[in-house]
Design an enzyme around this catalytic site. Structure first.
Site, short mmCIF file in Angstrom:
data_model
loop_
_atom_site.label_atom_id
_atom_site.label_comp_id
_atom_site.label_asym_id
_atom_site.label_seq_id
_atom_site.Cartn_x
_atom_site.Cartn_y
_atom_site.Cartn_z
N HIS A 64 0.57 -4.48 -6.40
CA HIS A 64 1.18 -3.09 -5.44
C HIS A 64 1.16 -3.58 -4.18
O HIS A 64 0.01 -3.11 -3.23
CB HIS A 64 0.34 -1.87 -5.97
CG HIS A 64 0.87 -0.66 -5.13
ND1 HIS A 64 0.87 0.24 -6.33
CD2 HIS A 64 1.41 -0.29 -4.03
CE1 HIS A 64 1.48 1.31 -5.35
NE2 HIS A 64 2.14 0.89 -4.31
N ASN A 98 10.43 0.30 -2.41
CA ASN A 98 11.00 1.37 -1.39
C ASN A 98 11.12 0.66 0.11
O ASN A 98 10.56 0.97 1.04
CB ASN A 98 9.92 2.35 -0.85
CG ASN A 98 8.51 1.85 -0.36
OD1 ASN A 98 8.37 0.86 -0.53
ND2 ASN A 98 7.56 2.65 0.11
N ASP A 155 7.85 3.95 -6.43
CA ASP A 155 6.80 4.48 -5.76
C ASP A 155 7.10 4.74 -4.19
O ASP A 155 8.13 4.23 -3.60
CB ASP A 155 5.81 2.98 -5.52
CG ASP A 155 4.63 3.22 -4.68
OD1 ASP A 155 3.82 3.97 -5.19
OD2 ASP A 155 4.36 2.33 -3.79
N HIS A 182 4.01 6.59 -9.31
CA HIS A 182 3.34 7.22 -8.08
C HIS A 182 3.13 8.50 -8.23
O HIS A 182 4.05 9.50 -8.37
CB HIS A 182 4.37 7.00 -6.67
CG HIS A 182 3.98 7.65 -5.60
ND1 HIS A 182 3.31 7.12 -4.41
CD2 HIS A 182 3.81 8.80 -5.17
CE1 HIS A 182 3.14 8.17 -3.47
NE2 HIS A 182 3.31 9.31 -4.31
N ASP A 311 -2.28 -1.88 -2.46
CA ASP A 311 -1.18 -0.72 -1.86
C ASP A 311 -1.02 -1.27 -0.36
O ASP A 311 -0.91 -0.43 0.42
CB ASP A 311 -1.58 0.62 -1.88
CG ASP A 311 -0.52 1.59 -1.74
OD1 ASP A 311 0.72 1.14 -1.45
OD2 ASP A 311 -0.70 2.77 -1.91
O1 DOR Z 1 0.38 5.21 1.62
C1 DOR Z 1 1.36 4.82 1.13
N1 DOR Z 1 2.14 3.85 1.87
N2 DOR Z 1 1.77 5.41 0.42
C2 DOR Z 1 3.34 5.27 -0.37
O2 DOR Z 1 3.22 5.89 -1.31
C3 DOR Z 1 4.18 4.47 0.20
C4 DOR Z 1 3.47 3.43 1.30
C5 DOR Z 1 4.36 2.90 2.16
O3 DOR Z 1 5.65 2.39 1.80
O4 DOR Z 1 4.18 2.93 3.45
ZN ZN Z 2 2.48 5.05 -4.09
#
Ligand code: DOR
Ligand code: ZN
Length: 432
Positions: A64, A98, A155, A182, A311
């Site tokens: 992720h 994204n 996501d 998500h 993430d």
């Molecule tokens: O903290 C996050 N950042 N959560 C998300 O769902 C998207 C991600 C981002 O793309 O910055």
């Molecule tokens: Zn997410």
């Protein structure tokens, strides 16, 4: 192609049940031989790495990350993001869709993997589940998979509608892809910028209730149950609440193919760390209560959590240096994950080193079905991390390889220093 002989190291390969001194020969991008210490056949012209006192393990896998290309190269590029990955010991990263435009086509999926991107480790694109990640019309999963996508997700946003999520799970199962959710019921989080609770109340910020996450996880598990197919695979991204973990735990007891990941910030930090509107502690899902944090740690220790995933979500300083509510969600993570996991999971929580490494390699490979990764058996990809397990160091965000500095862990003590990261037989990172 060149060969590398790694000698005198201590091999920890959880998938093969090895935790012992071993020498390894890498050749033509693959593991050619694993031998007892000192017993490696001589290989002409091989570069020799002396790993005395060091741990040799399968390269880490982060399922992720946000690499921001195409479209937002000022935050991160595939080149800088994978350089950060290599510095953190990662040899594979799965990149979220994204981007701008959203990765919902085979063309973008291929573009992300093209050699011109300058990636120093393997990038596995994840395709958008719906067109533009708008949650309405399904993309062509077979075409995305053929182009290299390893899963589908929206996501950054949830797949909110029941019918769309049901169709996504069924269509992905037909082509053998996982669906990563998500889990955020955005009807409950409008205008919210942190976890609901006393800290949000004190700061005068609207809060996201834990039910926004757990409610959607419960809904998704219901859909998986109704679909009655063992080909359906739901993976819950960045799980942050005790309630969502409880739902995953029960789904597993019921024999469903439901997996989940947890990010280091969610088992190490709470909403108290937001302090006085620290935007480097703003992410989505948000930092939760102490009870939720404890539940994440417990679920990691007892095996309900399948993978640690960062993430990694880089943002430029000028974007984070604004009022808390206006700042974008996200923190970086690739350069701190191993140091934090070794210090807190292995060092403090006494989790065996092999289990910690498994959560960062073999298990994430299994979640996404990445063949030949997360293991150093002969014939596997020559993806290796070599680190000093005893070294203690202080993380300085300003010295990082990522383009962005938005981390809550700046100045934190880390354990375990990466010395070499080898991706498909090439040295992707070497400590100086
Ligand atoms: O903290 C996050 N950042 N959560 C998300 O769902 C998207 C991600 C981002 O793309 O910055
Ligand atoms: Zn997410």
């Amino acid at each position: 192609m060149s060969a590398i002989a790694i000698k005198n190291g201590h091999l920890i390969d959880p998938s093969a049940g090895i935790d012992a001194p071993r020498d390894i020969l890498l050749k033509d991008g693959k593991v050619a031989e694993v031998a007892a210490a000192g017993k490696l056949k001589p290989a002409d012209g091989a570069q020799v790495i002396n790993a005395k006192g060091l741990v040799v393990a399968p390269g880490l896998i982060d399922i992720h990350v946000h690499l921001r290309e195409p479209g937002q190269g000022y935050k991160e590029t595939i080149a800088t993001g994978t350089a950060a990955a290599a510095a953190g010991g990662f040899t594979s990263v799965a990149a979220m869709p994204n981007t701008i435009p959203v990765n919902d086509t085979p063309e973008i999926t291929r573009w992300m993997q093209s050699p011109e991107r300058g990636a120093s480790v393997r990038v596995f694109p994840i395709g958008a589940a719906t067109r533009g990640s708008k949650g309405e019309a399904l993309n062509d999963f077979a075409a995305l998979k053929a182009a290299g996508a390893v899963a589908v997700t929206d996501d950054g946003h949830p797949i909110l509608k029941d019918s769309i999520m049901r169709d996504t799970l069924a269509a992905a199962a037909r082509v053998g892809l996982s669906v990563i959710q998500h889990a955020e019921d955005t009807r409950l989080t409008v205008g919210a910028s942190m976890n609901a609770g006393p800290v949000a109340f004190r700061l005068g910020l609207r809060g996201m209730p834990v039910e926004a996450e757990s409610g959607l996880v419960e809904r998704d598990i219901r859909l998986v149950t109704e679909l009655r197919s063992d080909k359906v695979h739901l993976h819950v991204a960045h799980t942050s609440t005790a309630k969502a973990i409880a739902a995953v735990r029960q789904a597993r007891r019921n024999g469903l193919r439901v997996t989940c990941e947890v990010a280091p910030h969610h088992f190490l930090l709470t909403d108290e760390h937001v302090g006085h509107y620290n935007t480097n502690c703003k992410m989505n899902p948000p930092l939760r209560s102490a009870a939720d944090r404890a539940a994440m740690l417990e679920a990691i220790l007892d095996g309900v959590v399948d993978a640690i995933a960062t993430d990694h979500a880089p943002h430029a300083s000028h974007e984070k240096e604004v009022e808390f509510e206006r700042a974008p969600n996200g923190v970086t993570g690739l350069e701190t994950a191993l140091g934090l996991c070794l210090r807190w999971l292995h060092g403090e929580a006494r989790m065996p080193l092999g289990r910690v490494l498994s959560l960062l390699s073999a298990q994430p490979a299994a979640v996404l079905g990445l063949k030949g990764r997360g293991s150093l058996t002969e014939g596997s990809f020559a993806d290796v991390v070599i680190f000093d397990p005893k070294a203690e160091w202080t993380y300085r965000a300003a010295e990082g390889k990522s383009k962005s500095r938005n981390t809550p862990f700046d100045g934190w003590a880390m354990q375990g220093k990466v010395r070499w990261t080898i991706s498909e037989g090439r040295i992707a990172y070497e400590a100086n």
